[in-house]
Design an enzyme around this catalytic site. Structure first.
Site, PDB file in Angstrom:
ATOM      1  N   CYS A 110       0.883  -1.164   0.000  1.00  0.00           N
ATOM      2  CA  CYS A 110       0.000   0.000   0.000  1.00  0.00           C
ATOM      3  C   CYS A 110       0.916   1.207   0.000  1.00  0.00           C
ATOM      4  O   CYS A 110       1.566   1.488   1.002  1.00  0.00           O
ATOM      5  CB  CYS A 110      -0.909   0.028   1.229  1.00  0.00           C
ATOM      6  SG  CYS A 110      -1.851   1.578   1.301  1.00  0.00           S
ATOM      7  N   CYS A 113      -0.588   4.152   2.526  1.00  0.00           N
ATOM      8  CA  CYS A 113      -0.584   4.019   3.988  1.00  0.00           C
ATOM      9  C   CYS A 113      -0.355   2.559   4.365  1.00  0.00           C
ATOM     10  O   CYS A 113       0.781   2.105   4.364  1.00  0.00           O
ATOM     11  CB  CYS A 113      -1.864   4.567   4.594  1.00  0.00           C
ATOM     12  SG  CYS A 113      -3.386   4.125   3.715  1.00  0.00           S
ATOM     13  N   SER A 114      -1.408   1.820   4.687  1.00  0.00           N
ATOM     14  CA  SER A 114      -1.216   0.440   5.135  1.00  0.00           C
ATOM     15  C   SER A 114      -2.446  -0.416   4.850  1.00  0.00           C
ATOM     16  O   SER A 114      -2.737  -1.338   5.602  1.00  0.00           O
ATOM     17  CB  SER A 114      -0.925   0.420   6.638  1.00  0.00           C
ATOM     18  OG  SER A 114      -1.993   1.039   7.333  1.00  0.00           O
ATOM     19  N   CYS A 115      -3.179  -0.141   3.766  1.00  0.00           N
ATOM     20  CA  CYS A 115      -4.381  -0.914   3.441  1.00  0.00           C
ATOM     21  C   CYS A 115      -3.998  -2.383   3.262  1.00  0.00           C
ATOM     22  O   CYS A 115      -2.980  -2.703   2.624  1.00  0.00           O
ATOM     23  CB  CYS A 115      -5.038  -0.375   2.180  1.00  0.00           C
ATOM     24  SG  CYS A 115      -5.569   1.341   2.382  1.00  0.00           S
TER      25      CYS A 115
HETATM   26 FE    FE Z   1      -3.476   2.153   2.915  1.00  0.00          FE
END
Ligand code: FE
Length: 205
Positions: A110, A113-115
């Site tokens: 991602c 961000c951190s999906c």
């Molecule tokens: Fe994300």
């Protein structure tokens, strides 16, 4: 090793202190109770985690028709299996599976961000959120994979899938050679979160 991650050395102490402060403030303001954070964590450690992904991948390994359906319509195929309620819930609304094949290796990241597909993979590891990992994996995936101990030969295509709030990807690794005699349950044990992220491959025990 070049710059792979840029987290602080004291990141765990630092993060824990921030989490404690935030949690205390949210409890004080009456937004959450003193059980809320523990309840959410417990849910993503016991109900929604990589053990679900392992079941999905093992089924795909033993049932090629299921694998086709999984790649074509991931949530619909997942709903065929006897998995906990909530597979299409938080962070699992728009999951898509991509399958490795001879000559094709997939990697999920991602960049924003951190999906991450929580219902099949659980909570993302710290390095998945690291800005250096995120940018380098997009720019030079082969170099990053080699640093993970997974050099990809030149004749294998590497595809990088960028997760977002719209689509959360996970990888169906290839079934390891020499596992023909294993049961579906035994196969599940070979499916690691890293293999479903594409930073590793599944290996025979
Ligand atoms: Fe994300």
């Amino acid at each position: 090793m070049s710059e792979r991650f840029k987290y602080r050395e004291d990141r765990e102490v630092y993060s824990a202190a921030r989490v404690r402060a935030l949690e205390a403030l949210l409890i004080k303001k009456g937004i959450i109770t003193d059980r809320t954070v523990d309840t959410v964590l417990e849910f993503f450690e016991t109900k929604m985690g990589p053990f679900n992904g392992a079941k999905i991948v093992a089924r795909a390994w033993v049932d090629p028709a299921f694998k086709e359906r999984l790649v074509a319509d991931t949530p619909k195929a997942i709903a065929e299996l006897d998995l906990p309620d909530g597979m299409a819930g938080a962070e699992g609304e728009h999951m898509r599976a991509v399958a490795n094949a001879p000559g094709l290796h997939n990697l999920i990241i991602c960049t924003l961000c951190s999906c991450y597909p929580w219902p099949v993979l659980g909570l993302p590891p710290y390095w998945y959120k690291d800005p250096t990992f995120r940018s380098r994996a997009a720019r030079e995936p082969r170099a990053v994979l080699a640093e993970f101990g997974l050099p990809i030969s030149k004749d294998v295509e590497v595809k990088v899938w960028d997760s977002s709030a719209q689509i959360r990807w996970f990888v169906v690794p290839e079934r390891p050679a020499g596992t023909e005699g294993l049961s579906e349950t035994e196969l599940e044990a070979l499916v690691t979160p890293e293999a479903m992220m594409g930073v590793a491959v599944a290996k025979a025990a």
